[in-house]
Design a protein around this motif. Structure first.
Motif, PDB file in Angstrom:
ATOM      1  N   LEU A  49       0.833  -1.204   0.000  1.00  0.00           N
ATOM      2  CA  LEU A  49       0.000   0.000   0.000  1.00  0.00           C
ATOM      3  C   LEU A  49       0.865   1.251   0.000  1.00  0.00           C
ATOM      4  N   ASN A  50       1.907   1.242   0.817  1.00  0.00           N
ATOM      5  CA  ASN A  50       2.799   2.404   0.909  1.00  0.00           C
ATOM      6  C   ASN A  50       3.481   2.703  -0.427  1.00  0.00           C
ATOM      7  N   LYS A  97      -6.965 -14.305   5.812  1.00  0.00           N
ATOM      8  CA  LYS A  97      -6.506 -13.066   6.449  1.00  0.00           C
ATOM      9  C   LYS A  97      -5.738 -12.199   5.466  1.00  0.00           C
ATOM     10  N   THR A  98      -4.821 -12.827   4.721  1.00  0.00           N
ATOM     11  CA  THR A  98      -4.029 -12.090   3.729  1.00  0.00           C
ATOM     12  C   THR A  98      -4.920 -11.501   2.652  1.00  0.00           C
ATOM     13  N   ALA A  99      -5.861 -12.289   2.155  1.00  0.00           N
ATOM     14  CA  ALA A  99      -6.765 -11.824   1.097  1.00  0.00           C
ATOM     15  C   ALA A  99      -7.616 -10.652   1.586  1.00  0.00           C
ATOM     16  N   LYS A 100      -8.079 -10.718   2.821  1.00  0.00           N
ATOM     17  CA  LYS A 100      -8.883  -9.625   3.369  1.00  0.00           C
ATOM     18  C   LYS A 100      -8.065  -8.344   3.505  1.00  0.00           C
ATOM     19  N   LEU A 101      -6.819  -8.477   3.978  1.00  0.00           N
ATOM     20  CA  LEU A 101      -5.953  -7.308   4.106  1.00  0.00           C
ATOM     21  C   LEU A 101      -5.697  -6.656   2.753  1.00  0.00           C
ATOM     22  N   ASP A 106      -4.902  -2.619   0.013  1.00  0.00           N
ATOM     23  CA  ASP A 106      -4.254  -2.401  -1.275  1.00  0.00           C
ATOM     24  C   ASP A 106      -5.239  -2.115  -2.398  1.00  0.00           C
ATOM     25  N   ILE A 107      -6.431  -2.699  -2.303  1.00  0.00           N
ATOM     26  CA  ILE A 107      -7.447  -2.449  -3.331  1.00  0.00           C
ATOM     27  C   ILE A 107      -8.440  -1.388  -2.858  1.00  0.00           C
ATOM     28  N   ILE A 112      -9.922   4.098  -3.077  1.00  0.00           N
ATOM     29  CA  ILE A 112     -10.638   5.283  -2.611  1.00  0.00           C
ATOM     30  C   ILE A 112      -9.796   6.538  -2.782  1.00  0.00           C
ATOM     31  N   VAL A 113      -8.513   6.442  -2.384  1.00  0.00           N
ATOM     32  CA  VAL A 113      -7.619   7.597  -2.526  1.00  0.00           C
ATOM     33  C   VAL A 113      -7.472   7.994  -3.995  1.00  0.00           C
TER      34      VAL A 113
END
Length: 246
Positions: A49-50, A97-101, A106-107, A112-113
């Motif tokens: 994400l960063n 858990k990984t897919a939800k994060l 990341d999506i 939104i940004v």
């Protein structure tokens, strides 16, 4: 000044590339064992994400080529790490858990940004300011997260929970990009990297103080080290990955 700025930016790119490729040894181990074991996905998802946000900032800013290129590389590497995490997840719960994060951060968050700054905000300067502010806040959070390991070092009088190269690269990466930002007069790039340089320096000082000390309480150290955002294996004697940002 432009030549000096370009040279510093290239140096920053080289250091950041080294930072981004540092988890390769971890993922080589994951591929060989065909399991993520106790490794946590959060550091890689957050770093993806960063890098996506800084890539967007670099592309949006007229003179942000060097910021965009290195974070583009970082985004590719982090995507590979996340995909490998999904493939070799130790169990179904870890994969979910990984897919939800990924979906949320990341999506979802990046989407939104990107959508808000593209369609809801007029003016390039305002768009750069909002993207830069979001990037800066996230970077400060990520730079500061390894400081939780300092508590473990002090409690155990051992630096096994705070590897030298993690602290060194945090310091070096922050120093180079803070210098670049100062010359480029980029406050959004300068503030988080200046803080990163300071926090990395503090960790190096702590490391120097306790590097020859013996472990006195490994249990309390494990508990403190497990809270470090950049620690991939919270209970494996400080086998931290450097998954940072520019």
């Amino acid at each position: 000044m432009d030549t000096v700025l370009f040279i510093i930016g290239i140096i920053g790119n080289i250091i950041s590339v080294l930072v981004f490729v540092s988890p390769i040894t971890t993922f080589w181990r994951i591929v060989k064992s065909k399991s993520t074991e106790e490794f946590e996905p959060a550091p890689y998802v957050l770093t993806l994400l960063n890098t996506l946000l800084w890539l967007y900032y670099g592309v949006t800013k007229p003179d942000g080529l060097l910021v965009a290129t290195v974070n583009g590389f970082g985004a590719v590497m982090q995507t590979i790490y996340v995909v490998l995490f999904l493939i070799y997840a130790a169990d179904h719960a870890t994969r979910v858990k990984t897919a939800k994060l990924v979906a949320v951060l990341d999506i979802g968050f990046f989407g939104i940004v990107f959508t808000a700054t593209t369609f809801a905000i007029d003016g390039l300067d305002m768009k750069i300011m909002i993207i830069g502010l979001i990037c800066a806040c996230l970077s400060v959070f990520m730079y500061g997260s390894p400081l939780t390991a300092v508590r473990a070092v002090i409690a155990t009088r051992s630096v096994e929970y705070m590897p030298f190269f993690l602290s060194f690269f945090l310091f070096l990466n922050g120093a180079v990009w803070a210098t670049y930002a100062l010359l480029d007069r980029d406050i959004f790039l300068g503030v988080p990297n200046g803080i990163g340089c300071l926090l990395g320096g503090i960790q190096l000082v702590i490391y120097a103080i306790y590097m020859n000390s013996r472990v006195v309480d490994s249990q309390s150290g494990d508990e403190a080290a497990s809270t470090s955002l950049l620690s991939s294996v919270p209970s494996r004697h400080g086998q931290n990955d450097i998954s940072n940002n520019v």
